[in-house]
Design a protein around this motif. Sequence first.
Motif, PDB file in Angstrom:
ATOM      1  N   ASP A  97       7.462  -0.632  -6.549  1.00 35.50           N
ATOM      2  CA  ASP A  97       6.437  -1.145  -6.194  1.00 35.50           C
ATOM      3  C   ASP A  97       5.152  -0.025  -6.467  1.00 35.50           C
ATOM      4  OD1 ASP A  97       4.215  -2.296  -4.747  1.00 35.50           O
ATOM      5  OD2 ASP A  97       5.238  -2.366  -2.939  1.00 35.50           O
ATOM      6  N   ARG A 120       1.541   4.485   9.851  1.00 35.82           N
ATOM      7  CA  ARG A 120       1.803   5.756   9.096  1.00 35.82           C
ATOM      8  C   ARG A 120       0.363   6.424   8.657  1.00 35.82           C
ATOM      9  NH1 ARG A 120       4.610   4.091   3.362  1.00 35.82           N
ATOM     10  NH2 ARG A 120       2.626   2.728   3.300  1.00 35.82           N
ATOM     11  N   ALA A 121      -0.541   5.189   8.267  1.00 39.07           N
ATOM     12  CA  ALA A 121      -1.749   5.852   7.805  1.00 39.07           C
ATOM     13  C   ALA A 121      -2.483   6.773   9.155  1.00 39.07           C
ATOM     14  CB  ALA A 121      -2.735   4.500   7.582  1.00 39.07           C
ATOM     15  N   ALA A 135       2.433   0.126  -5.151  1.00 39.31           N
ATOM     16  CA  ALA A 135       1.847   0.232  -4.172  1.00 39.31           C
ATOM     17  C   ALA A 135       2.406   1.472  -2.972  1.00 39.31           C
ATOM     18  CB  ALA A 135       1.896  -0.867  -2.988  1.00 39.31           C
ATOM     19  N   GLN A 136       3.764   1.672  -3.381  1.00 37.67           N
ATOM     20  CA  GLN A 136       4.524   2.454  -2.612  1.00 37.67           C
ATOM     21  C   GLN A 136       4.134   4.045  -2.952  1.00 37.67           C
ATOM     22  OE1 GLN A 136       8.952   2.359  -2.440  1.00 37.67           O
ATOM     23  NE2 GLN A 136       8.605   0.060  -1.759  1.00 37.67           N
ATOM     24  N   MET A 175      -4.314   4.420   4.056  1.00 37.22           N
ATOM     25  CA  MET A 175      -4.576   3.060   3.364  1.00 37.22           C
ATOM     26  C   MET A 175      -3.453   2.254   3.834  1.00 37.22           C
ATOM     27  SD  MET A 175      -5.468   3.040  -0.650  1.00 37.22           S
ATOM     28  CE  MET A 175      -4.141   2.103  -1.597  1.00 37.22           C
ATOM     29  N   ILE A 185      -7.047  10.178   3.052  1.00 34.91           N
ATOM     30  CA  ILE A 185      -7.665   8.634   3.705  1.00 34.91           C
ATOM     31  C   ILE A 185      -6.527   7.921   3.992  1.00 34.91           C
ATOM     32  CG2 ILE A 185      -8.237   6.506   2.189  1.00 34.91           C
ATOM     33  CD1 ILE A 185     -10.481   7.994   0.958  1.00 34.91           C
ATOM     34  N   GLU A 239      14.776   5.297  -5.046  1.00 30.76           N
ATOM     35  CA  GLU A 239      14.873   3.917  -5.495  1.00 30.76           C
ATOM     36  C   GLU A 239      15.784   3.724  -6.877  1.00 30.76           C
ATOM     37  OE1 GLU A 239      12.626   0.796  -4.434  1.00 30.76           O
ATOM     38  OE2 GLU A 239      13.358   2.076  -2.601  1.00 30.76           O
ATOM     39  N   SER A 248      -1.854   8.723  -1.385  1.00 26.66           N
ATOM     40  CA  SER A 248      -2.922   8.775  -0.260  1.00 26.66           C
ATOM     41  C   SER A 248      -2.571   9.555   0.879  1.00 26.66           C
ATOM     42  CB  SER A 248      -3.418   7.342  -0.008  1.00 26.66           C
ATOM     43  OG  SER A 248      -2.643   6.619   0.664  1.00 26.66           O
ATOM     44  N   LEU A 249      -1.355   9.503   1.353  1.00 25.57           N
ATOM     45  CA  LEU A 249      -0.969  10.098   2.424  1.00 25.57           C
ATOM     46  C   LEU A 249      -0.907  11.778   2.232  1.00 25.57           C
ATOM     47  CD1 LEU A 249       1.917   7.854   3.599  1.00 25.57           C
ATOM     48  CD2 LEU A 249      -0.044   8.428   4.863  1.00 25.57           C
ATOM     49  N   ALA A 282       3.917  -1.793   1.788  1.00 27.37           N
ATOM     50  CA  ALA A 282       4.283  -0.613   0.795  1.00 27.37           C
ATOM     51  C   ALA A 282       5.088   0.588   1.728  1.00 27.37           C
ATOM     52  CB  ALA A 282       3.057   0.149   0.198  1.00 27.37           C
ATOM     53  N   LEU A 283       5.943  -0.005   2.765  1.00 30.93           N
ATOM     54  CA  LEU A 283       6.781   1.082   3.357  1.00 30.93           C
ATOM     55  C   LEU A 283       7.753   1.626   2.434  1.00 30.93           C
ATOM     56  CD1 LEU A 283       7.053  -0.746   6.789  1.00 30.93           C
ATOM     57  CD2 LEU A 283       5.560   1.084   6.256  1.00 30.93           C
ATOM     58  N   PHE A 284       8.411   2.606   2.668  1.00 29.96           N
ATOM     59  CA  PHE A 284       9.258   3.111   2.059  1.00 29.96           C
ATOM     60  C   PHE A 284      10.627   2.735   2.476  1.00 29.96           C
ATOM     61  CE2 PHE A 284       6.126   6.810   2.224  1.00 29.96           C
ATOM     62  CZ  PHE A 284       5.539   6.291   1.013  1.00 29.96           C
ATOM     63  N   VAL A 322      -1.992  -1.833   2.718  1.00 28.73           N
ATOM     64  CA  VAL A 322      -2.028  -2.582   1.683  1.00 28.73           C
ATOM     65  C   VAL A 322      -1.316  -4.090   2.522  1.00 28.73           C
ATOM     66  CG1 VAL A 322      -2.567  -1.337   0.035  1.00 28.73           C
ATOM     67  CG2 VAL A 322      -0.039  -2.003   0.491  1.00 28.73           C
ATOM     68  N   GLN A 331      11.019  11.710  -2.862  1.00 22.47           N
ATOM     69  CA  GLN A 331      11.194  11.097  -1.778  1.00 22.47           C
ATOM     70  C   GLN A 331      11.204   9.447  -1.920  1.00 22.47           C
ATOM     71  OE1 GLN A 331       9.071  13.144   1.509  1.00 22.47           O
ATOM     72  NE2 GLN A 331      10.707  14.437   1.534  1.00 22.47           N
ATOM     73  N   VAL A 332      10.246   8.952  -3.119  1.00 21.56           N
ATOM     74  CA  VAL A 332       9.928   7.662  -3.147  1.00 21.56           C
ATOM     75  C   VAL A 332      10.901   7.293  -4.604  1.00 21.56           C
ATOM     76  CG1 VAL A 332       8.243   6.004  -3.395  1.00 21.56           C
ATOM     77  CG2 VAL A 332       7.908   8.132  -2.196  1.00 21.56           C
ATOM     78  N   SER A 349       0.898  -5.671   1.165  1.00 21.59           N
ATOM     79  CA  SER A 349       2.423  -5.716   0.834  1.00 21.59           C
ATOM     80  C   SER A 349       3.082  -4.694   1.802  1.00 21.59           C
ATOM     81  CB  SER A 349       2.907  -5.381  -0.654  1.00 21.59           C
ATOM     82  OG  SER A 349       2.570  -4.184  -1.045  1.00 21.59           O
ATOM     83  N   ALA A 354       0.660   4.625  -1.871  1.00 19.63           N
ATOM     84  CA  ALA A 354       0.773   4.839  -0.364  1.00 19.63           C
ATOM     85  C   ALA A 354       0.947   6.366  -0.250  1.00 19.63           C
ATOM     86  CB  ALA A 354       1.666   4.014   0.388  1.00 19.63           C
ATOM     87  N   ARG A 380     -10.149   0.759  -4.204  1.00 19.31           N
ATOM     88  CA  ARG A 380      -9.224   1.799  -4.715  1.00 19.31           C
ATOM     89  C   ARG A 380     -10.253   3.025  -5.544  1.00 19.31           C
ATOM     90  NH1 ARG A 380      -4.413   0.505  -7.013  1.00 19.31           N
ATOM     91  NH2 ARG A 380      -5.051   1.090  -9.103  1.00 19.31           N
TER      92      ARG A 380
END
Lengths: 289, 351
Positions: A186, B148-149, A188-189, B81, B79, A211, A195-196, B87-89, B83, A206-207, B85, A192, B49
């Motif tokens: 994904d 988380r954000a 988006a992950q 964010m 920032i 996976e 942006s973190l 988008a958690l790990f 979304v 870590q991501v 979905s 995310a 985005r």
Amino acid sequence: MAEAAERTRAVRGRSRPPGGSRTSNTAPRPFGALAWALPPIALLALFFLYPLALVVQQSFRPDSGGTSLRPYADVLASGAFRHALWTTVWLALASTAGCLLLGFLLALVIAFVPFPGAKGVARFIDVYLSFPSFLITLALLFLYGSTGIVGSFQFLTTPWGVLLAEVTYFTPFVMRPLLAAFSQLDTAQLEAACSLGARAPRIVRQVILPEALPALAAGGSLVLVLCLNEFGIVLFTGAKGVTTLPMLVYGKAILESDYPGACVVAVVNVLISVGLYALYRVVSRRAGA
Amino acid sequence: MGIRLDSVTVAYDGNVDTLALDSLDLTVEPGEVMALLGPSGSGKTTALRAVAGFVRPVSGRVLLGGRDVTDLPPYRRGIGMVVQSYALFPHLRVDENVAFGLRARKTARSEIRQRVAEALEMTGMAAYARRHPRELSGGQQQRVAIARALAIRPDVLLLDEPLSALDARLRSGMLAELARLHRELPDVSMLYVTHDQVEALTLADRIAVMDKARLQSCGTPRELYRSPADAFTASFVGGANLVPVTVGTGGVSFAGAELKVGTNGVAAGARATLCVRPHLVGLGQGPNQLAGVVREIQWRGATHRLYVEVDGHTVMADVRELKAPPVHGDPVTLHFMPDDAVLLPAEVSHG
Ligand SMILES: Nc1ncnc2c1ncn2[C@@H]1O[C@H](COP(=O)(O)OP(=O)(O)O)[C@@H](O)[C@H]1O
Ligand SMILES: [Mg+2]
């Protein structure tokens, strides 16, 4: 036979529109299932299990006649066997580790670094998988061999040469499942994480890596087994000092006509393959794959 | 911290014929909630985005708190964010998910623990800290994503259709939660992307309406609802009857009827579009009468919605539940107050 044909269609389940009304037809009937399972099992037994059984049987028949454990005692006691065993295992483990590392890095680049031709490279990997293993070794010989382009490095005839050739040849076997896994990831992950505040190395660790573990396990276990049984590469590097178990089988059977000895080594080779493979699966499942 | 988009243009894959964002100008004041409202494919996500740094504008600038961040990579923009979905790990526990950003920023260990607890507390997820995302419902997962954000204490929070994956009841609950979060964090600017006008009207201080990669209009919910400036905004925010009229003096003519509405100095004889909200249309005698035939009637519990054909145009009316509702084909009379109509520039309108 018509009934059997009906059953296969029901099992595939596509040619019939979905609906609950006729499910009783699709419920497995033990007798029909057995009838369909028999031919493949018979074929499997004839072409795979029977020769294997012959090999095992032969390994208990010393040339002196009778049935005994003598061939095993002889082979296990010989220094050549133990050396070959050690060489086989460490070469296979090292090659697998090398393939996993290199394959992961290359797959990362192909999947996540946008460069022109990334798709073409991914497609080439598929073609590469169909190449015979000795082709790579031959290519390496042209590059590094005694009359090679790059110059005469002696290391090709050492275990390191075999390691290089095996890593070169088997790395795509790891990349293939990895690329499939990466395409499922994904995005988006990744965004995310970015942006973190995470940069590429942390995102990979870590991501992406967690996976990719199942794909790494699948590719790694495949490569491990293939390396344990690799014959062409070892033969073609002309590595006189490198004797692996398959080479030992070849030597005993063809060169020394010691069939019981060859069969013993073959049995041990099969056992190690299956054993290491099982171990790998257990470990990789523990690792969350 | 405020957000400013300065004529930002985005084209995907260098395709300049179909812009995903066409010179967007937008300013979100510090502490303001701005909703980006528009139909699917109108460029809302692209705008978001661009702010987050995941697409590079072909032209224009993005400013955060007055600082030009157009060339800054996403991980340095600070920032938050969220979304659709989540988008958690998936392999990290809830608390590890929330701690991810703090770890990436090398926050001290003791402070991480405290801030994770704080963020989970704020989103009501403290009891779930040691679970994995797959063990949570959709609404809970979205709370974790918000926690988380927020854990990195961003000045800007971007939300891309955060409630779209939730069912209707959960959505209204989460909407209230988001409003509460905004009250607790009055300094955080929020850019909230949605295609749902109810979410935008409920939550936003201002709404930016987008269509076809362009900003159509921008204003407070009340402004956009009461006096929309164009037909698209009128129909997308709240739904509206839009009928073509000819402007006269002190009113307009429609379907042979003279209607009294403010013309705001539009020259007599000009073509225009008349906009009236369905709930402001009444049944029966009154000012500004329109005669028509009922084509459809829907019972919605507290109200009846009538679709009435007036001279080939469909006019919708939402009226209090009727004891004896008219039936299909009945002739009826509709009316509306002169103040309740807005005259818009003539345009090919689609309901
Ligand atoms: N990654 C992408 N590559 C190419 N085109 C894209 C991409 N993302 C979005 N688009 C196009 O850009 C336009 C705007 O999309 P988007 O910003 O996602 O709209 P929204 O969020 O309002 O639904 C659409 O026409 C869409 O097809
Ligand atoms: Mg979108």
